[in-house]
Design an enzyme around this catalytic site. Structure first.
Site, PDB file in Angstrom:
ATOM      1  N   GLY A 178     147.671 -26.677  30.119  1.00 26.42           N
ATOM      2  CA  GLY A 178     146.425 -26.652  30.907  1.00 26.42           C
ATOM      3  C   GLY A 178     146.688 -26.492  32.393  1.00 26.42           C
ATOM      4  N   ILE A 179     147.792 -25.830  32.761  1.00 22.48           N
ATOM      5  CA  ILE A 179     148.146 -25.690  34.191  1.00 22.48           C
ATOM      6  C   ILE A 179     147.140 -24.821  34.945  1.00 22.48           C
ATOM      7  N   ASP A 196     142.731 -29.770  36.938  1.00 19.55           N
ATOM      8  CA  ASP A 196     143.753 -30.809  37.116  1.00 19.55           C
ATOM      9  C   ASP A 196     145.155 -30.217  37.118  1.00 19.55           C
ATOM     10  N   ASP A 219     149.869 -21.918  23.305  1.00 20.83           N
ATOM     11  CA  ASP A 219     148.539 -22.435  22.956  1.00 20.83           C
ATOM     12  C   ASP A 219     148.740 -23.727  22.168  1.00 20.83           C
ATOM     13  N   TYR A 261     136.866 -25.950  16.442  1.00 24.41           N
ATOM     14  CA  TYR A 261     137.874 -25.453  17.386  1.00 24.41           C
ATOM     15  C   TYR A 261     138.234 -26.559  18.391  1.00 24.41           C
ATOM     16  N   SER A 274     140.055 -39.503  28.071  1.00 23.19           N
ATOM     17  CA  SER A 274     138.808 -39.330  28.824  1.00 23.19           C
ATOM     18  C   SER A 274     137.877 -40.522  28.671  1.00 23.19           C
ATOM     19  N   GLU A 323     134.928 -40.176  28.235  1.00 21.17           N
ATOM     20  CA  GLU A 323     134.007 -39.787  27.154  1.00 21.17           C
ATOM     21  C   GLU A 323     134.322 -40.559  25.872  1.00 21.17           C
ATOM     22  N   TYR A 374     134.024 -33.316  21.178  1.00 21.28           N
ATOM     23  CA  TYR A 374     135.094 -33.394  22.194  1.00 21.28           C
ATOM     24  C   TYR A 374     135.633 -34.816  22.289  1.00 21.28           C
ATOM     25  N   HIS A 427     136.300 -36.457  37.271  1.00 18.46           N
ATOM     26  CA  HIS A 427     136.853 -36.142  38.590  1.00 18.46           C
ATOM     27  C   HIS A 427     136.617 -34.668  38.873  1.00 18.46           C
ATOM     28  N   ARG A 434     136.640 -27.347  40.465  1.00 17.10           N
ATOM     29  CA  ARG A 434     135.998 -27.719  39.211  1.00 17.10           C
ATOM     30  C   ARG A 434     135.376 -26.491  38.558  1.00 17.10           C
TER      31      ARG A 434
HETATM   32  P1  NAP Z   1     139.720 -27.581  32.663  1.00 18.88           P
HETATM   33  O1  NAP Z   1     139.555 -27.193  34.093  1.00 18.88           O
HETATM   34  O2  NAP Z   1     138.693 -27.194  31.664  1.00 18.88           O
HETATM   35  O3  NAP Z   1     141.143 -27.001  32.191  1.00 18.88           O
HETATM   36  C1  NAP Z   1     141.520 -27.006  30.847  1.00 18.88           C
HETATM   37  C2  NAP Z   1     142.856 -26.313  30.703  1.00 18.88           C
HETATM   38  O4  NAP Z   1     143.199 -26.283  29.306  1.00 18.88           O
HETATM   39  C3  NAP Z   1     142.849 -24.848  31.168  1.00 18.88           C
HETATM   40  O5  NAP Z   1     144.101 -24.558  31.747  1.00 18.88           O
HETATM   41  C4  NAP Z   1     142.696 -24.092  29.863  1.00 18.88           C
HETATM   42  O6  NAP Z   1     143.211 -22.781  29.899  1.00 18.88           O
HETATM   43  C5  NAP Z   1     143.553 -24.971  28.957  1.00 18.88           C
HETATM   44  N1  NAP Z   1     143.298 -24.759  27.533  1.00 18.88           N
HETATM   45  C6  NAP Z   1     142.113 -24.615  26.912  1.00 18.88           C
HETATM   46  N2  NAP Z   1     142.295 -24.422  25.598  1.00 18.88           N
HETATM   47  C7  NAP Z   1     143.634 -24.415  25.383  1.00 18.88           C
HETATM   48  C8  NAP Z   1     144.446 -24.235  24.242  1.00 18.88           C
HETATM   49  N3  NAP Z   1     143.924 -23.957  23.047  1.00 18.88           N
HETATM   50  N4  NAP Z   1     145.798 -24.310  24.389  1.00 18.88           N
HETATM   51  C9  NAP Z   1     146.342 -24.541  25.601  1.00 18.88           C
HETATM   52  N5  NAP Z   1     145.618 -24.724  26.732  1.00 18.88           N
HETATM   53  C10 NAP Z   1     144.284 -24.649  26.610  1.00 18.88           C
HETATM   54  O7  NAP Z   1     139.907 -29.157  32.522  1.00 18.88           O
HETATM   55  P2  NAP Z   1     140.302 -30.239  33.656  1.00 18.88           P
HETATM   56  O8  NAP Z   1     139.062 -30.725  34.287  1.00 18.88           O
HETATM   57  O9  NAP Z   1     141.411 -29.704  34.478  1.00 18.88           O
HETATM   58  O10 NAP Z   1     140.828 -31.439  32.743  1.00 18.88           O
HETATM   59  C11 NAP Z   1     142.203 -31.537  32.373  1.00 18.88           C
HETATM   60  C12 NAP Z   1     142.324 -32.415  31.142  1.00 18.88           C
HETATM   61  O11 NAP Z   1     141.787 -33.707  31.424  1.00 18.88           O
HETATM   62  C13 NAP Z   1     141.562 -31.917  29.917  1.00 18.88           C
HETATM   63  O12 NAP Z   1     142.282 -32.302  28.783  1.00 18.88           O
HETATM   64  C14 NAP Z   1     140.254 -32.686  29.984  1.00 18.88           C
HETATM   65  O13 NAP Z   1     139.706 -32.793  28.688  1.00 18.88           O
HETATM   66  C15 NAP Z   1     140.738 -34.016  30.516  1.00 18.88           C
HETATM   67  N6  NAP Z   1     139.775 -34.802  31.292  1.00 18.88           N
HETATM   68  C16 NAP Z   1     139.113 -34.234  32.351  1.00 18.88           C
HETATM   69  C17 NAP Z   1     138.269 -35.008  33.107  1.00 18.88           C
HETATM   70  C18 NAP Z   1     137.529 -34.443  34.292  1.00 18.88           C
HETATM   71  O14 NAP Z   1     136.568 -35.095  34.751  1.00 18.88           O
HETATM   72  N7  NAP Z   1     137.943 -33.303  34.841  1.00 18.88           N
HETATM   73  C19 NAP Z   1     138.089 -36.373  32.796  1.00 18.88           C
HETATM   74  C20 NAP Z   1     138.789 -36.910  31.733  1.00 18.88           C
HETATM   75  C21 NAP Z   1     139.648 -36.119  30.992  1.00 18.88           C
HETATM   76  P3  NAP Z   1     142.306 -21.526  30.390  1.00 18.88           P
HETATM   77  O15 NAP Z   1     142.347 -21.564  31.903  1.00 18.88           O
HETATM   78  O16 NAP Z   1     142.998 -20.368  29.806  1.00 18.88           O
HETATM   79  O17 NAP Z   1     140.921 -21.749  29.856  1.00 18.88           O
HETATM   80  O1  G4F Z   2     129.513 -32.307  34.288  1.00 22.07           O
HETATM   81  P1  G4F Z   2     129.378 -32.589  32.858  1.00 22.07           P
HETATM   82  O2  G4F Z   2     129.315 -31.426  31.920  1.00 22.07           O
HETATM   83  O3  G4F Z   2     130.549 -33.595  32.489  1.00 22.07           O
HETATM   84  P2  G4F Z   2     130.761 -34.625  31.274  1.00 22.07           P
HETATM   85  O4  G4F Z   2     129.941 -34.278  30.105  1.00 22.07           O
HETATM   86  O5  G4F Z   2     130.603 -35.989  31.840  1.00 22.07           O
HETATM   87  O6  G4F Z   2     132.285 -34.334  30.890  1.00 22.07           O
HETATM   88  C1  G4F Z   2     133.291 -34.213  31.899  1.00 22.07           C
HETATM   89  O7  G4F Z   2     133.835 -35.477  32.167  1.00 22.07           O
HETATM   90  C2  G4F Z   2     134.517 -36.098  31.068  1.00 22.07           C
HETATM   91  C3  G4F Z   2     135.020 -37.453  31.540  1.00 22.07           C
HETATM   92  O8  G4F Z   2     134.019 -38.401  31.379  1.00 22.07           O
HETATM   93  C4  G4F Z   2     135.662 -35.197  30.655  1.00 22.07           C
HETATM   94  F1  G4F Z   2     136.364 -35.772  29.647  1.00 22.07           F
HETATM   95  C5  G4F Z   2     135.125 -33.846  30.222  1.00 22.07           C
HETATM   96  O9  G4F Z   2     136.211 -32.989  29.896  1.00 22.07           O
HETATM   97  C6  G4F Z   2     134.344 -33.240  31.382  1.00 22.07           C
HETATM   98  O10 G4F Z   2     135.258 -32.962  32.420  1.00 22.07           O
HETATM   99  O11 G4F Z   2     128.032 -33.447  32.620  1.00 22.07           O
HETATM  100  C7  G4F Z   2     127.783 -34.643  33.328  1.00 22.07           C
HETATM  101  C8  G4F Z   2     126.355 -35.103  33.059  1.00 22.07           C
HETATM  102  C9  G4F Z   2     126.000 -35.143  31.567  1.00 22.07           C
HETATM  103  O12 G4F Z   2     125.317 -36.315  31.282  1.00 22.07           O
HETATM  104  C10 G4F Z   2     125.068 -33.952  31.369  1.00 22.07           C
HETATM  105  O13 G4F Z   2     124.096 -34.122  30.343  1.00 22.07           O
HETATM  106  O14 G4F Z   2     125.463 -34.137  33.639  1.00 22.07           O
HETATM  107  C11 G4F Z   2     124.410 -33.880  32.732  1.00 22.07           C
HETATM  108  N1  G4F Z   2     123.841 -32.570  33.030  1.00 22.07           N
HETATM  109  C12 G4F Z   2     122.530 -32.352  33.427  1.00 22.07           C
HETATM  110  N2  G4F Z   2     122.315 -31.043  33.551  1.00 22.07           N
HETATM  111  C13 G4F Z   2     124.444 -31.370  32.939  1.00 22.07           C
HETATM  112  C14 G4F Z   2     123.492 -30.405  33.272  1.00 22.07           C
HETATM  113  N3  G4F Z   2     125.711 -31.029  32.626  1.00 22.07           N
HETATM  114  C15 G4F Z   2     126.057 -29.709  32.633  1.00 22.07           C
HETATM  115  N4  G4F Z   2     127.328 -29.356  32.353  1.00 22.07           N
HETATM  116  N5  G4F Z   2     125.148 -28.744  32.941  1.00 22.07           N
HETATM  117  C16 G4F Z   2     123.836 -29.031  33.265  1.00 22.07           C
HETATM  118  O15 G4F Z   2     123.030 -28.146  33.530  1.00 22.07           O
END
Ligand code: NAP
Ligand code: G4F
Length: 346
Positions: free
Chosen positions: A8-9, A13, A63, A100, A134, A136, A157, A187, A192
């Site tokens: 996920g580089i 993150d 992958d 998936y 997460s 979540e 998820y 975060h 993002r």
């Molecule tokens: P992100 O921006 O969606 O990045 C996801 C990364 O995973 C991308 O590099 C993507 O590649 C890669 N990926 C997707 N499917 C894959 C597969 N089948 N095999 C290998 N790599 C794959 O997510 P992020 O916000 O950086 O989050 C990083 C990690 O922390 C994730 O596991 C996420 O679930 C977890 N997390 C995020 C948050 C948050 O708030 N950001 C909070 C808690 C946990 P492509 O660029 O090719 O799509």
């Molecule tokens: O920004 P979101 O899509 O993030 P969500 O669902 O909290 O998930 C993110 O944080 C998780 C950590 O808690 C990660 F594990 C996960 O990978 C991801 O990074 O939605 C935040 C909130 C939700 O309650 C959603 O229902 O915003 C609400 N929302 C309202 N309108 C919306 C929208 N979310 C999205 N994406 N798009 C909208 O139009």
């Protein structure tokens, strides 16, 4: 020189973590997916030609759905630390693609752990693993949530992440592997993905301010999240792998705001009233919502000596300023007669 492998580089993150580890002097290997168009924009600024003598960032096609590829990459990268950040990370999309998402997020973690286990046996090296868990996973559990809170996942998820979490605990206990679960609350950053709510808001706001867009369609504005800055959170990931013993940690700010409050804060920065621009679209509702996530980061503060450095206000301002600048570039293109892509909907 320590060597790290990041799945996920190319994600938000992954890019901050790669930057952080390169600054610390690591050799960094990243797994990227083959795509028909370039998907490395977040790490392009870190990349140097691998033929250069001082190159320290190397990318490998792979992958999480492909275990033989993961095994080959481990053999080439020879990592001391593995950070598993790869995921189909969009909660609402996981309802459209549940199988998936479960495969990549849950079973993908198992594939990687098992490959690392064999790599350790073959090489005799100690390899430390960070798993991107997460908040979540807590889903419907009452806030504040800590390491002691029971999981109650509310999406495919989140169920996949719970599976990944328990695979990690099991490999730690069964094979004495150094595996740490980070339980990170939301975060955000200017990097993002544009379909997560914070970035969707700041991207639209930039365009609205410059007259390139007039409406923003959103779903549930009452959901509350504990929003921190991604740049701060990657340090916590690294710290988890520098401890004497592997453990699991909540990483959060300890403050929560609703989506409505995020809107108010963002629009007030540019002097606009969000209520004039935001419309409801039920398409963005989830079949099962997570209403209230608020982390208790006391353990990470005490054991890792980690604290978030960026406040909610600073985070929103950073994202708004970045996206105003982006909108300004788009406006220049539009003024010169070019088209720009439509705003993101997800
Ligand atoms: P992100 O921006 O969606 O990045 C996801 C990364 O995973 C991308 O590099 C993507 O590649 C890669 N990926 C997707 N499917 C894959 C597969 N089948 N095999 C290998 N790599 C794959 O997510 P992020 O916000 O950086 O989050 C990083 C990690 O922390 C994730 O596991 C996420 O679930 C977890 N997390 C995020 C948050 C948050 O708030 N950001 C909070 C808690 C946990 P492509 O660029 O090719 O799509
Ligand atoms: O920004 P979101 O899509 O993030 P969500 O669902 O909290 O998930 C993110 O944080 C998780 C950590 O808690 C990660 F594990 C996960 O990978 C991801 O990074 O939605 C935040 C909130 C939700 O309650 C959603 O229902 O915003 C609400 N929302 C309202 N309108 C919306 C929208 N979310 C999205 N994406 N798009 C909208 O139009």
């Amino acid at each position: 020189m320590k060597r790290a492998l990041i799945t996920g580089i190319t994600g938000q993150d992954g890019s901050y973590l790669a930057e952080f580890l390169l600054e610390k002097g690591y050799e960094v290997h990243g797994i990227i997916r083959r795509a028909s168009s370039f998907n490395t924009s977040r790490i392009d600024h870190l990349y140097t030609d691998p033929h250069e003598k001082d190159a320290r960032l190397f990318l490998h096609y792979g992958d999480l759905a492909d275990s033989s590829g993961l095994r080959r990459i481990l053999g080439k990268a020879k990592p001391d630390e593995v950070y598993n950040l790869g995921a189909q990370s969009h909660v609402r999309v996981s309802f459209d693609q549940p199988e998936y998402t479960g495969d990549v997020v849950g079973t993908g973690t198992l594939r990687l752990l098992d490959a690392v286990r064999d790599y350790i046996d073959e090489s005799g090296k100690e390899v430390r693993v960070y798993q991107a868990g997460s908040s979540e996973m807590f889903g419907a559990a009452n806030p504040p949530q800590s390491e002691a809170t029971e999981f109650y996942p509310r999406s495919p998820y989140a169920v996949g992440k719970v599976a990944g979490y328990w695979y990690c605990v099991n490999y730690r206990e069964a094979y004495d592997m150094f595996v740490a679960n980070g339980i990170l609350f939301n975060h955000e950053s200017p990097r993002r993905g544009e379909t997560f709510v914070t970035r969707k808001i700041t991207r639209a706001l930039g365009r609205i301010k410059l007259g390139l867009q007039d409406k923003l369609f959103l779903g549930n504005l009452d959901a509350k999240r504990d929003w921190g800055f991604a740049g701060d959170y990657v340090e916590a990931m690294w710290l988890m792998l520098q401890q004497d013993k592997p453990d699991d940690y909540v990483v959060a700010t300890g403050e929560a705001y609703s989506v409505r409050e995020f809107l108010e804060e963002a629009f007030s920065i540019v002097g606009l009233d969000w209520e004039k621009y935001v419309e409801f679209d039920p398409r963005y509702l989830r079949p099962t919502e997570v209403d209230f996530l608020l982390g208790d980061p006391a353990k990470a503060e005490k054991m890792l000596n980690w604290k978030p450095k960026t406040s909610f206000k600073q985070l929103v301002t950073m994202m708004v300023e970045h996206d105003l600048e982006l909108a300004q570039k788009e406006k220049t293109l539009v003024d010169a007669g070019h088209d720009i892509p439509p705003s993101m909907n997800d």
